[in-house]
Scaffold this active site. Structure first.
Site, mmCIF file in Angstrom:
data_model
loop_
_atom_site.group_PDB
_atom_site.id
_atom_site.type_symbol
_atom_site.label_atom_id
_atom_site.label_comp_id
_atom_site.label_asym_id
_atom_site.label_seq_id
_atom_site.Cartn_x
_atom_site.Cartn_y
_atom_site.Cartn_z
ATOM 1 N N GLY A 170 0.825 -1.213 0.000
ATOM 2 C CA GLY A 170 0.000 0.000 0.000
ATOM 3 C C GLY A 170 0.851 1.253 0.000
ATOM 4 O O GLY A 170 0.592 2.204 -0.753
ATOM 5 N N TYR A 171 1.881 1.261 0.842
ATOM 6 C CA TYR A 171 2.781 2.413 0.910
ATOM 7 C C TYR A 171 3.660 2.470 -0.330
ATOM 8 O O TYR A 171 3.907 3.555 -0.871
ATOM 9 C CB TYR A 171 3.626 2.308 2.177
ATOM 10 N N ASN A 172 4.137 1.300 -0.800
ATOM 11 C CA ASN A 172 4.888 1.264 -2.055
ATOM 12 C C ASN A 172 4.088 1.928 -3.175
ATOM 13 O O ASN A 172 4.618 2.761 -3.923
ATOM 14 C CB ASN A 172 5.194 -0.172 -2.474
#
Length: 253
Positions: free
Chosen positions: A145-147
């Protein structure tokens, strides 16, 4: 203008730029923390939710009334959760997209007319600078998700640089690796203090917020014809996203 100014890298950047003689407007949601920073370093805060179109429009109107704008430093963002893709929570992924990508688009669109006006008023160039992450460059389990959010923000930066070709507006991306701050990992882990400390356990000298702020300050103060397209920075103990030394760093025998 520095976003994410109430803590971490954003707060450190406000301090560094004020120490270097810049007039700084710090922007974040937590008005009380901004006010305390203003009282300490002489910045001028504005409280706003940068994923809100109405808040960003009001911010732009405020800046237009209070003076020329010469630099946008966008640091606001963050991560939520360490779930695998199949276990990801839609609300966490949605928040990360809005906090990292949508906020960057809204703030950039609102500030570009003011940056151009600042050039016309006598500046020889303007700056846009975005703090992304090495998570934008390399995927890791539990980070999708952060990637995805930081990669999205990085692509916005890359496209913006092409779109502004021919204008004296620099577009810089600073992508830090492991940075020890009081809130980032704690917030990502939902307030799990022990879990947050474990992330940094045994790592000799992870980056701290002031390290990133120093790079940001250098980029803004570099000669106007010099653009630092991308600065990737990590602590020496972190050779890559997946390769982190824990324990003392020392030469081999």
């Amino acid at each position: 203008m520095v976003t994410g100014a109430s803590s971490g890298i954003g707060e450190a950047t406000v301090r560094a730029l004020r120490a270097g003689g810049w007039d700084v407007v710090g922007v974040a949601r937590r008005a009380e923390r901004l006010a305390a920073l203003d009282a300490e370093v002489g910045s001028a805060s504005y409280a706003a939710d940068l994923s809100s179109e109405a808040d960003v429009a009001a911010l732009a109107e405020h800046l237009a009334r209070t003076g020329d704008v010469h630099a946008l430093v966008h640091i606001a963002g963050g991560a939520r959760g360490v779930d695998r893709v199949e276990d990801g929570k839609a609300e966490d992924w949605r928040w990360m997209f809005e906090a990292n990508v949508l906020s960057a688009q809204l703030v950039t669109a609102a500030l570009l007319p003011l940056l151009r006006a600042g050039i016309r008023a006598g500046g020889d160039h303007a700056d846009t600078l975005y703090v992304t992450s090495t998570a934008a460059q390399t995927a890791y389990p539990g980070g999708a998700g952060y990637n995805a959010a930081k990669a999205g923000e990085a692509m916005l930066v890359h496209a913006l640089r092409l779109e502004l070709n021919g204008e004296p507006i620099r577009v810089t991306e600073v992508a830090p690796g492991m940075v020890y701050t009081e809130e980032f990992t704690l917030n990502r882990l939902g307030g799990d203090t022990a879990g947050a400390e474990k992330v940094y356990d045994g790592v000799e000298q992870p980056l701290v917020a002031s390290d990133v702020a120093d790079v940001i300050s250098y980029a803004l103060n570099a000669p106007g014809h010099v653009n630092l397209d991308l600065v990737t920075m990590r602590p020496v103990a972190q050779s890559a996203q997946h390769l982190l030394a824990r324990g003392a760093l020392r030469p081999r025998d």
